[in-house]
Design a protein around this motif. Structure first.
Motif, PDB file in Angstrom:
ATOM      1  N   ASN A  21      55.629  56.910  92.521  1.00  0.00           N
ATOM      2  CA  ASN A  21      56.547  57.204  91.420  1.00  0.00           C
ATOM      3  C   ASN A  21      56.196  56.330  90.220  1.00  0.00           C
ATOM      4  OD1 ASN A  21      57.530  54.655  92.016  1.00  0.00           O
ATOM      5  ND2 ASN A  21      59.421  55.402  92.940  1.00  0.00           N
ATOM      6  N   ALA A  22      57.076  56.296  89.226  1.00  0.00           N
ATOM      7  CA  ALA A  22      56.782  55.560  87.988  1.00  0.00           C
ATOM      8  C   ALA A  22      56.535  54.074  88.226  1.00  0.00           C
ATOM      9  CB  ALA A  22      57.927  55.749  86.991  1.00  0.00           C
ATOM     10  N   SER A  23      57.333  53.438  89.056  1.00  0.00           N
ATOM     11  CA  SER A  23      57.124  52.010  89.298  1.00  0.00           C
ATOM     12  C   SER A  23      55.860  51.781  90.115  1.00  0.00           C
ATOM     13  CB  SER A  23      58.339  51.378  89.976  1.00  0.00           C
ATOM     14  OG  SER A  23      58.623  52.005  91.199  1.00  0.00           O
TER      15      SER A  23
ATOM     16  N   TRP B 242      50.022  50.228  90.465  1.00  0.00           N
ATOM     17  CA  TRP B 242      48.676  50.732  90.746  1.00  0.00           C
ATOM     18  C   TRP B 242      47.737  50.533  89.555  1.00  0.00           C
ATOM     19  CZ3 TRP B 242      46.417  52.039  95.129  1.00  0.00           C
ATOM     20  CH2 TRP B 242      45.153  52.629  95.046  1.00  0.00           C
ATOM     21  N   GLN B 243      48.222  50.857  88.381  1.00  0.00           N
ATOM     22  CA  GLN B 243      47.375  50.772  87.195  1.00  0.00           C
ATOM     23  C   GLN B 243      47.070  49.334  86.790  1.00  0.00           C
ATOM     24  OE1 GLN B 243      49.543  53.455  84.579  1.00  0.00           O
ATOM     25  NE2 GLN B 243      48.137  55.103  85.114  1.00  0.00           N
ATOM     26  N   ALA B 244      47.832  48.376  87.320  1.00  0.00           N
ATOM     27  CA  ALA B 244      47.575  46.965  87.033  1.00  0.00           C
ATOM     28  C   ALA B 244      46.541  46.357  87.990  1.00  0.00           C
ATOM     29  CB  ALA B 244      48.869  46.173  87.102  1.00  0.00           C
TER      30      ALA B 244
ATOM     31  N   GLN C  17      51.264  38.858  89.116  1.00  0.00           N
ATOM     32  CA  GLN C  17      50.956  39.661  87.925  1.00  0.00           C
ATOM     33  C   GLN C  17      51.551  41.060  88.053  1.00  0.00           C
ATOM     34  OE1 GLN C  17      46.733  38.924  88.553  1.00  0.00           O
ATOM     35  NE2 GLN C  17      46.585  38.152  86.444  1.00  0.00           N
ATOM     36  N   LEU C  18      51.514  41.621  89.255  1.00  0.00           N
ATOM     37  CA  LEU C  18      52.075  42.951  89.480  1.00  0.00           C
ATOM     38  C   LEU C  18      53.591  42.932  89.307  1.00  0.00           C
ATOM     39  CD1 LEU C  18      49.900  43.903  92.572  1.00  0.00           C
ATOM     40  CD2 LEU C  18      49.575  44.644  90.198  1.00  0.00           C
ATOM     41  N   ALA C  19      54.234  41.884  89.810  1.00  0.00           N
ATOM     42  CA  ALA C  19      55.684  41.754  89.642  1.00  0.00           C
ATOM     43  C   ALA C  19      56.039  41.596  88.163  1.00  0.00           C
ATOM     44  CB  ALA C  19      56.198  40.574  90.459  1.00  0.00           C
ATOM     45  N   ALA C  20      55.237  40.835  87.436  1.00  0.00           N
ATOM     46  CA  ALA C  20      55.479  40.665  86.001  1.00  0.00           C
ATOM     47  C   ALA C  20      55.361  42.001  85.264  1.00  0.00           C
ATOM     48  CB  ALA C  20      54.507  39.647  85.420  1.00  0.00           C
ATOM     49  N   ALA C  21      54.428  42.837  85.673  1.00  0.00           N
ATOM     50  CA  ALA C  21      54.278  44.154  85.051  1.00  0.00           C
ATOM     51  C   ALA C  21      55.528  45.003  85.284  1.00  0.00           C
ATOM     52  CB  ALA C  21      53.035  44.859  85.593  1.00  0.00           C
ATOM     53  N   LEU C  22      56.091  44.948  86.489  1.00  0.00           N
ATOM     54  CA  LEU C  22      57.330  45.682  86.758  1.00  0.00           C
ATOM     55  C   LEU C  22      58.492  45.130  85.938  1.00  0.00           C
ATOM     56  CD1 LEU C  22      57.594  46.443  90.588  1.00  0.00           C
ATOM     57  CD2 LEU C  22      57.104  48.004  88.712  1.00  0.00           C
ATOM     58  N   GLN C  23      58.576  43.813  85.850  1.00  0.00           N
ATOM     59  CA  GLN C  23      59.637  43.189  85.057  1.00  0.00           C
ATOM     60  C   GLN C  23      59.585  43.653  83.612  1.00  0.00           C
ATOM     61  OE1 GLN C  23      58.942  38.929  86.536  1.00  0.00           O
ATOM     62  NE2 GLN C  23      60.984  38.890  85.648  1.00  0.00           N
ATOM     63  N   GLN C  24      58.400  43.617  83.030  1.00  0.00           N
ATOM     64  CA  GLN C  24      58.237  43.982  81.628  1.00  0.00           C
ATOM     65  C   GLN C  24      58.521  45.451  81.389  1.00  0.00           C
ATOM     66  OE1 GLN C  24      54.286  42.745  80.631  1.00  0.00           O
ATOM     67  NE2 GLN C  24      54.759  40.576  80.817  1.00  0.00           N
ATOM     68  N   THR C  25      58.089  46.306  82.306  1.00  0.00           N
ATOM     69  CA  THR C  25      58.229  47.743  82.119  1.00  0.00           C
ATOM     70  C   THR C  25      59.646  48.240  82.367  1.00  0.00           C
ATOM     71  OG1 THR C  25      55.929  48.028  82.793  1.00  0.00           O
ATOM     72  CG2 THR C  25      57.310  49.997  82.808  1.00  0.00           C
TER      73      THR C  25
ATOM     74  N   ALA D 138      60.254  41.532  95.207  1.00  0.00           N
ATOM     75  CA  ALA D 138      60.581  42.259  96.441  1.00  0.00           C
ATOM     76  C   ALA D 138      60.001  43.665  96.420  1.00  0.00           C
ATOM     77  CB  ALA D 138      62.098  42.303  96.634  1.00  0.00           C
ATOM     78  N   ASP D 139      60.119  44.347  95.282  1.00  0.00           N
ATOM     79  CA  ASP D 139      59.593  45.709  95.167  1.00  0.00           C
ATOM     80  C   ASP D 139      58.076  45.728  95.312  1.00  0.00           C
ATOM     81  OD1 ASP D 139      62.197  46.501  94.749  1.00  0.00           O
ATOM     82  OD2 ASP D 139      61.929  46.990  92.625  1.00  0.00           O
ATOM     83  N   VAL D 140      57.396  44.787  94.681  1.00  0.00           N
ATOM     84  CA  VAL D 140      55.935  44.726  94.766  1.00  0.00           C
ATOM     85  C   VAL D 140      55.499  44.406  96.192  1.00  0.00           C
ATOM     86  CG1 VAL D 140      53.905  43.371  94.072  1.00  0.00           C
ATOM     87  CG2 VAL D 140      55.488  44.234  92.353  1.00  0.00           C
ATOM     88  N   ALA D 141      56.160  43.460  96.823  1.00  0.00           N
ATOM     89  CA  ALA D 141      55.804  43.097  98.199  1.00  0.00           C
ATOM     90  C   ALA D 141      55.959  44.292  99.136  1.00  0.00           C
ATOM     91  CB  ALA D 141      56.650  41.924  98.673  1.00  0.00           C
TER      92      ALA D 141
END
Length: 83
Positions: free
Chosen positions: A31-33, A38-40, A47-55, A65-68
């Motif tokens: 999905n979007a998240s 994936w694109q990161a 870094q992946l968690a930071a991308a989710l936070q920013q987006t 937790a979501d990234v893990a």
């Protein structure tokens, strides 16, 4: 550092990113998240968690937790690997 597996076919369907492992004939939709993560790649988990936070404006604990959870699922399916 996390990176995508080498033998994947990727199809972008606008609202979903489809990953196919040709050797197994299995498909997995993101999905979007999941797409943001994936694109990161390749990247460290932080870094992946930071991308989710920013987006998506998530707090740090939720993004981690979501990234893990996503990485664990993708790794179990052979779609990502830790290097």
């Amino acid at each position: 550092m996390w990176r995508a597996a080498d033998d994947l076919l990727i199809t972008d369907l606008d609202d979903e990113l489809i990953l196919m492992q040709a050797s197994r004939g299995e498909m997995f939709g993101l999905n979007a998240s999941g797409r943001v993560v994936w694109q990161a790649l390749p990247a460290h988990e932080a870094q992946l968690a930071a991308a989710l936070q920013q987006t998506f404006g998530l707090d740090a604990a939720q993004a981690q937790a979501d990234v893990a959870a996503l990485l664990a699922d993708l790794q179990r399916r052979g779609l990502v690997q830790r290097s």
